[in-house]
Design a protein around this motif. Structure first.
Motif, PDB file in Angstrom:
ATOM      1  N   CYS A  34      -4.359  10.264   3.975  1.00 14.00           N
ATOM      2  CA  CYS A  34      -4.317   9.839   5.363  1.00 14.00           C
ATOM      3  C   CYS A  34      -3.953   8.360   5.449  1.00 14.00           C
ATOM      4  O   CYS A  34      -4.731   7.509   5.049  1.00 14.00           O
ATOM      5  N   GLU A  35      -2.764   8.083   5.916  1.00 13.38           N
ATOM      6  CA  GLU A  35      -2.340   6.681   6.127  1.00 13.38           C
ATOM      7  C   GLU A  35      -3.000   6.147   7.392  1.00 13.38           C
ATOM      8  O   GLU A  35      -3.305   6.923   8.298  1.00 13.38           O
ATOM      9  N   GLU A  36      -3.168   4.853   7.465  1.00 11.36           N
ATOM     10  CA  GLU A  36      -3.771   4.219   8.641  1.00 11.36           C
ATOM     11  C   GLU A  36      -5.096   4.904   8.972  1.00 11.36           C
ATOM     12  O   GLU A  36      -5.380   5.240  10.127  1.00 11.36           O
ATOM     13  N   GLY A  82       6.210   7.771   9.756  1.00 12.66           N
ATOM     14  CA  GLY A  82       7.452   8.383   9.301  1.00 12.66           C
ATOM     15  C   GLY A  82       8.097   7.627   8.149  1.00 12.66           C
ATOM     16  O   GLY A  82       9.310   7.484   8.090  1.00 12.66           O
ATOM     17  N   GLU A  83       7.258   7.132   7.216  1.00 15.41           N
ATOM     18  CA  GLU A  83       7.805   6.348   6.100  1.00 15.41           C
ATOM     19  C   GLU A  83       8.091   7.191   4.869  1.00 15.41           C
ATOM     20  O   GLU A  83       8.954   6.862   4.071  1.00 15.41           O
ATOM     21  N   TYR A  84       7.293   8.255   4.701  1.00 17.42           N
ATOM     22  CA  TYR A  84       7.260   8.887   3.383  1.00 17.42           C
ATOM     23  C   TYR A  84       8.334   9.941   3.136  1.00 17.42           C
ATOM     24  O   TYR A  84       8.550  10.341   2.000  1.00 17.42           O
ATOM     25  N   LYS A 117       0.820  -1.223   0.000  1.00 20.50           N
ATOM     26  CA  LYS A 117       0.000   0.000   0.000  1.00 20.50           C
ATOM     27  C   LYS A 117       0.848   1.266   0.000  1.00 20.50           C
ATOM     28  O   LYS A 117       0.648   2.150  -0.827  1.00 20.50           O
ATOM     29  N   SER A 118       1.774   1.335   0.948  1.00 18.11           N
ATOM     30  CA  SER A 118       2.547   2.570   1.067  1.00 18.11           C
ATOM     31  C   SER A 118       3.349   2.819  -0.207  1.00 18.11           C
ATOM     32  O   SER A 118       3.428   3.949  -0.691  1.00 18.11           O
ATOM     33  N   THR A 119       3.921   1.754  -0.749  1.00 17.78           N
ATOM     34  CA  THR A 119       4.701   1.924  -1.970  1.00 17.78           C
ATOM     35  C   THR A 119       3.793   2.337  -3.124  1.00 17.78           C
ATOM     36  O   THR A 119       4.153   3.201  -3.930  1.00 17.78           O
TER      37      THR A 119
END
Ligand SMILES: Nc1ncnc2c1ncn2[C@@H]1O[C@H](COP(=O)(O)OP(=O)(O)OP(=O)(O)O)[C@@H](O)[C@H]1O
Ligand SMILES: [Mg+2]
Length: 642
Positions: free
Chosen positions: A491-493, A300-302, A273-275
């Motif tokens: 909005c993640e999560e 704090g991934e992006y 998803k994040s990728t």
């Protein structure tokens, strides 16, 4: 049991028909000028049942090329003429539907692969009968789209006049009356015109003008067909991968349509998803370097992904003034009590906060100041006012609520973890600067702001997200008379912030995100929700998302939620959701012309979020420097900073 039925052509399942005449049976299904052998008719239903032991299609042996539907389907005599959809090239004297169709195939010069026929047209419950043998014969076809013919989630085409209808196979079951046939439920996706000379589909659009009649032939869809169907029309789009099962047809998202009505990106943990979010956002940023995207990043991934083209914020440089909070958000942060006490505290806070705000010079220019207005005030003013109010009490009255509020404010001021919001440095009127940097107004070549809230103390994370989201929405409302600058809020999560009623009650963040989901479109605010637990999202939020991008979902409940939110035509794809590979997704809704299964592109390493799966065995080979590592970690831990 249909899942295990060998005739489906899944994997390398073997057809159950005798194979002595395989070649002969295969040949006639291709209508090319070079191969004029007539196509064998599809197995009739009804009266001509075969005993299961010899249940393959007797008429497929190619020994009876003249046989056609009218002859073999006595149960539906009236359907035959209608299944000859091109009277222009079919002399009336022939009067045999299949021959007419066949002629036109030859004239068009295209190769058609018939796999069955329509048996029922009924709103959302249309059915086709497919020949297991024909499907199996095509399974090794070099064109992967044709090789997939008949599978659940694949498409078929049906001709109606000069128009090709495209339908998606939703379910399959064995035809109990004929073991060589499969009954499949289909959903119509749309229609395209037929190019006279080549027979190709072009000008594909959603919706169906005219339905086929029962008896119409059903054909496999080829890669060239899909290319036409998925060819991005003139609208702005971003290419994100290849359409399954082809290897070269690009899958595109229409940016305006996708952002206009919000989107959701779903998938179990680790499915990508994040990728994928980074991939899609990068493409959009490349297309619109002057855009305005706000990404709330709880892990704090992006920052790693957008260091080149994003403005990166975390607790060290966010500097979000506490006075931007409205009254409800103040309550969330400053009031700990519950029940009746909560109401008492809230009443006192409302009164004192309004007084504190009205002390500002900015307040003088405002006719009627409200407690929600983002007007700066001093925290020390607020505590003084609370103290004063407490002093006015006669002895009998309880001063505990005043003490509670005061000590909470003092606590926030003193705790360095809250400095990004409650620091004494934030008293100045920095609202325009803050909006400018967060919303990228101007974007200055960095159209996305990444707001890393991973180091925000967990008790106020949701309020921080609420403030940021509300600022986006309020900005859109108060800038209605200005040149419009639409903003995308990702909005993640998302399930943490818009949880369902089962999970938790009302909160400021839930209220504002639900409001954006419902009304944002009108004000030029788009919402992108990313979650691994769609079933934990508040009811109704998913169905507000016009575009759903679903990666693999392992959980039944989640699948059921997504199924309910997906448009009818996409239901056939849903069965493949648990079977998707990593980096594969199903997209349906506004952002695509028809539902598609996509193998997403590989994202360049420097554009990926910092979410790599840890390689335990590789990392466990490394050793050395532990003492320094621990020292540094403990120091950071104690300082509560990163
Ligand atoms: N399109 C892609 N290109 C390159 N690598 C990818 C792609 N999609 C996924 N990956 C890899 O797959 C792994 C997991 O991806 P990702 O972190 O995006 O999953 P996720 O669904 O966001 O997981 P979580 O729910 O735990 O946040 C990562 O190592 C990532 O690099
Ligand atoms: Mg992730």
């Amino acid at each position: 049991m249909t899942d295990n039925y060998p005739g489906r052509g899944f994997g390398n399942a073997q057809p159950f028909q005798p194979s002595s005449d395989d070649a002969a049976a295969t040949r006639p299904v291709s209508y090319t000028p070079a191969n004029p052998a007539p196509r064998p008719p599809v197995q009739p239903t009804g009266g001509q049942q075969m005993p299961p032991a010899q249940g393959h299609m007797p008429s497929q042996s190619a020994a009876s090329p003249q046989m056609a539907h009218p002859a073999t389907a006595p149960a539906q005599p009236s359907a035959a003429p209608q299944s000859a959809p091109r009277p222009a090239v079919a002399p009336a004297s022939q009067g045999v539907g299949q021959n007419d169709a066949q002629k036109s195939h030859q004239a068009s010069g295209s190769t058609l692969h018939e796999i069955g026929r329509v048996i029922e047209i009924a709103g959302s419950g249309s059915q086709v009968q497919l020949s297991a043998k024909l499907i199996n014969d095509l399974a090794s076809h070099q064109d992967p789209a044709i090789a997939m013919a008949g599978q659940v989630g694949s498409q078929v085409k049906i001709r109606v006049g000069n128009v090709w209808l495209l339908a998606n196979i939703r379910t399959q079951r064995l035809d109990m009356a004929d073991a060589g046939s499969i009954i499949a439920a289909v959903d119509f996706l749309g229609e395209g015109d037929e190019e006279r000379l080549t027979g190709k589909i072009y000008n594909f659009r959603r919706g169906v003008t005219r339905y086929p009649v029962p008896g119409s032939s059903v054909f496999a869809v080829s890669s060239p067909d899909l290319k036409q169907v998925y060819a991005a029309d003139g609208r702005a789009h971003v290419g994100i991968g290849t359409v399954f099962p082809t290897r070269d047809i690009r899958a595109s998202l229409y940016v305006d349509a996708m952002l206009g009505k919000h989107f959701a990106l779903l998938g179990s943990t680790g499915t990508g998803k994040s990728t994928s979010a980074a991939l899609i956002l990068h493409k959009i940023c490349d297309l619109a370097p002057q855009g305005h995207i706000v990404m709330i990043d709880p892990h704090g991934e992006y920052s790693a992904a957008f260091k080149g083209n994003g403005a990166l914020y975390d607790v060290n440089n966010l500097a979000m003034p506490y006075w931007l909070m409205n009254f409800a958000e103040h309550c969330e942060v400053l009031i700990n009590s519950t029940g009746d006490d909560w109401q008492t505290d809230a009443d006192i806070l409302a009164k004192c906060l309004l007084q504190a705000r009205s002390k500002s010079r900015i307040a003088e220019s405002i006719g009627k100041l409200t407690v929600d207005a983002p007007v700066p005030y001093l925290l020390s003013d607020l505590t003084n006012i609370i103290q004063n109010e407490m002093g006015k009490l006669d002895k009998a009255t309880n001063s505990a609520p005043y003490m509670r509020l005061k000590s909470k404010i003092e606590e926030l001021k003193a705790d360095p973890r809250y400095n990004f919001m409650f620091s004494g440095m934030l008293v100045g009127d920095s609202m325009t600067d803050f909006l400018s940097k967060i919303f990228r107004l101007p974007s200055a070549g960095k159209p996305i702001s990444i707001i890393d809230v991973s180091a925000v103390p967990s008790d106020i994370t949701s309020t921080v997200v609420a403030v940021l989201s509300r600022l986006v929405f309020d900005y859109a409302i108060w800038s209605r008379n200005e040149p419009q600058r639409p903003i995308l809020l990702v909005c993640e999560e998302a399930h943490r912030y818009i949880p369902s009623d089962r999970m938790s009650g009302a909160s400021a963040v839930r209220t504002i995100l639900e409001r954006i989901a419902k009304e944002g479109r009108k004000y030029g605010v788009s919402l992108g929700l990313i979650t691994q637990r769609p079933s934990d999202l508040a009811e109704g939020v998913l169905s507000q998302c016009g575009t759903i991008i679903s990666m693999r979902l392992n959980n039944d409940r989640d699948q059921a939620y997504v199924r309910a939110a997906m448009p009818e035509g996409a239901r056939g794809f849903l069965d493949s959701i648990p079977a998707l590979r990593n980096r594969e997704c199903i997209i349906c809704g506004e952002g695509v012309s028809i539902p598609i299964r996509v193998a997403l592109d590989t994202l360049e390493e420097e554009r990926r979020p910092a979410s790599e799966d840890p390689l335990f065995l590789v990392l466990w080979q490394e050793t050395g420097g532990e003492e320094e590592i621990l020292d540094r970690v403990v120091r950071r831990w104690r300082a509560q900073g990163r």
